[in-house]
Design a protein around this motif. Structure first.
Motif, mmCIF file in Angstrom:
data_model
loop_
_atom_site.group_PDB
_atom_site.id
_atom_site.type_symbol
_atom_site.label_atom_id
_atom_site.label_comp_id
_atom_site.label_asym_id
_atom_site.label_seq_id
_atom_site.Cartn_x
_atom_site.Cartn_y
_atom_site.Cartn_z
ATOM 1 N N PHE A 134 0.811 -1.221 0.000
ATOM 2 C CA PHE A 134 0.000 0.000 0.000
ATOM 3 C C PHE A 134 0.847 1.276 0.000
ATOM 4 N N TYR A 170 -15.977 2.690 7.337
ATOM 5 C CA TYR A 170 -16.530 2.789 5.979
ATOM 6 C C TYR A 170 -17.286 4.096 5.765
ATOM 7 N N SER A 201 -6.473 -0.662 3.125
ATOM 8 C CA SER A 201 -7.296 -0.694 1.922
ATOM 9 C C SER A 201 -8.262 0.493 1.918
ATOM 10 N N GLU A 202 -8.895 0.760 3.063
ATOM 11 C CA GLU A 202 -9.831 1.890 3.169
ATOM 12 C C GLU A 202 -9.132 3.237 2.984
ATOM 13 N N CYS A 216 -6.493 3.820 1.250
ATOM 14 C CA CYS A 216 -5.935 3.985 -0.102
ATOM 15 C C CYS A 216 -6.992 3.984 -1.201
ATOM 16 N N ARG A 217 -8.141 3.345 -0.979
ATOM 17 C CA ARG A 217 -9.109 3.123 -2.065
ATOM 18 C C ARG A 217 -9.616 4.433 -2.676
ATOM 19 N N ASN A 218 -9.724 5.472 -1.897
ATOM 20 C CA ASN A 218 -10.276 6.717 -2.429
ATOM 21 C C ASN A 218 -9.214 7.772 -2.712
ATOM 22 N N TYR A 265 -11.843 -1.839 -6.368
ATOM 23 C CA TYR A 265 -12.407 -0.624 -5.779
ATOM 24 C C TYR A 265 -13.344 0.103 -6.743
ATOM 25 N N PHE A 267 -0.566 -0.089 -4.396
ATOM 26 C CA PHE A 267 -0.392 1.354 -4.267
ATOM 27 C C PHE A 267 1.075 1.747 -4.128
ATOM 28 N N GLY A 268 1.914 0.806 -3.714
ATOM 29 C CA GLY A 268 3.333 1.108 -3.583
ATOM 30 C C GLY A 268 3.895 1.466 -4.954
ATOM 31 N N ARG A 294 -18.790 -3.540 2.571
ATOM 32 C CA ARG A 294 -18.828 -2.124 2.964
ATOM 33 C C ARG A 294 -20.013 -1.376 2.374
#
Lengths: 243, 243
Positions: free
Chosen positions: A122, A181, A237-238, A240-242, B181, B217-218, B241
């Motif tokens: 991430f 979330y 994950s949360e 980075c997702r947006n 995503y 993302f890395g 979610r």
């Protein structure tokens, strides 16, 4: 060939006090060693049963037998090669840049390794660790990072002091936190992950500026909690997702 | 007290062939045993060094010494109590109802245990397993579920046949899949998780109707892949979610 003194030194590096004394650590297996060689880590000595590393300086390369490898390996089934690297010096962390993770007394080497792998995936460049967190240069941690240790900076510190001086939002997963979330997750930020049994310590909880929680979807309420490594996966994950 | 024949039977249950023969398995520790007692699992015999289970029928309760516990335990450090339960019969799965997970040759007991714990957390009631997936009644799996095994139904089957007959979307994480995503994730659905080294087998890949991928993302492209249990955490989090 390997000397008795080399065997003694390398075996001593399985213990934290000798890693600290010599500022050295061991890595085993082609993949992990190759990734460390490709990074800024500095090689001291490489022991191998086969010709696997054509680009390593001859003066640092030692061909040994499988029996010799067994005598220095920390693994039950040794893995063709073992290398000794220098523990890098601390670097100053720039908190104004994206996400960092802080580990508050994580004790299990496997969890630590998995969290480093997740940080790498991430794009988290720095992991701050409380002094009581398992040593990242423990051979079990090094192996379970699958080489990700080469790309993530891990720093031990007075966590309280470091969080106070960072001047960015500090997130922590706590039972009474806001639904992760539904929250707008800010960056730069530091995400604090707590001990496997006790969670985030009361002292560090006071420094959390944003309390979050991962909601349970199972209708049966007995499920105790998520493992810290799987919780880390969901939180990163949360974040980075947006973004 | 424990007889020689009981010791022999219980120790044999550490092996899959005897679990299959007798249709019995062992669970250790107060937490796991208590959760199984609270569920539909049927207790055969309980061995304990202390009075821990006031509600268990006297005829099934055996007080033993710590030395006796050590002689039947699968753990390095035995944990006060050990119980023998009956392996439940297969139940017919209703695929029209929410999410299910399918495991295509997961081999590591710790990964299997973590996935069961995640299924419990996210309300997944059924896990389908290929015949080559690690046995859920392996003592290491039972321990690492932390009791979640009591609330999640695990079924071994011809995975290909079962996926063909399920008639719901089949999701699988594949390198060339769509960004998880950005996708609208449908329910009911089955999420397929592949083997630790080889991923989803070619035979099962053909049955995937929705290919998804967790983006990296890395910025450094060497990170190999996520561990299957952490990937499961992220995928289940994404499915739940927005529902």
């Amino acid at each position: 060939m390997i000397s008795k003194n080399q065997i003694k030194l390398i075996k001593s590096l399985q213990q934290k006090k000798y890693r600290k004394l010599y500022q050295l650590f061991i890595a085993e297996g082609v993949k992990v060693i190759q990734e460390l060689l490709n990074s800024n880590y500095e090689l001291v000595e490489l022991f191998t049963t086969q010709e696997l590393f054509p680009n390593v300086e001859k003066s640092k390369l030692n061909y040994i037998s499988e029996a010799e490898l067994k005598s220095i390996s920390a693994l039950v089934t040794p893995n063709e090669c073992l290398a000794v690297f220098i523990i890098p010096e601390k670097v100053k962390i720039d908190y104004s840049n994206t996400l960092q993770i802080a580990l508050d007394d994580i004790r299990d080497p496997g969890n630590m390794g998995t969290i480093i792998r997740l940080a790498d995936w991430f794009g988290v460049q720095n992991i701050l660790c409380s002094e009581a967190t398992v040593d990242v240069y423990n051979p079990k941690v090094i192996q379970s990072t699958m080489g990700s240790i080469a790309r993530v900076n891990v720093m031990y510190c007075d966590l309280k002091k470091e969080l106070l001086s960072a001047k960015v939002p500090v997130y922590g997963t706590l039972l009474e936190g806001e639904n992760i979330y539904a929250e707008k997750l800010l960056q730069p930020a530091i995400i604090v992950l707590g001990n496997e049994s006790n969670g985030i310590s009361p002292e560090i909880q006071q420094l959390i500026t944003h309390k979050i929680t991962i909601p349970r979807f199972g209708t049966l309420q007995q499920t105790e909690s998520l493992n810290v490594a799987t919780a880390t996966a969901i939180v990163l994950s949360e974040f980075c997702r947006n973004n």
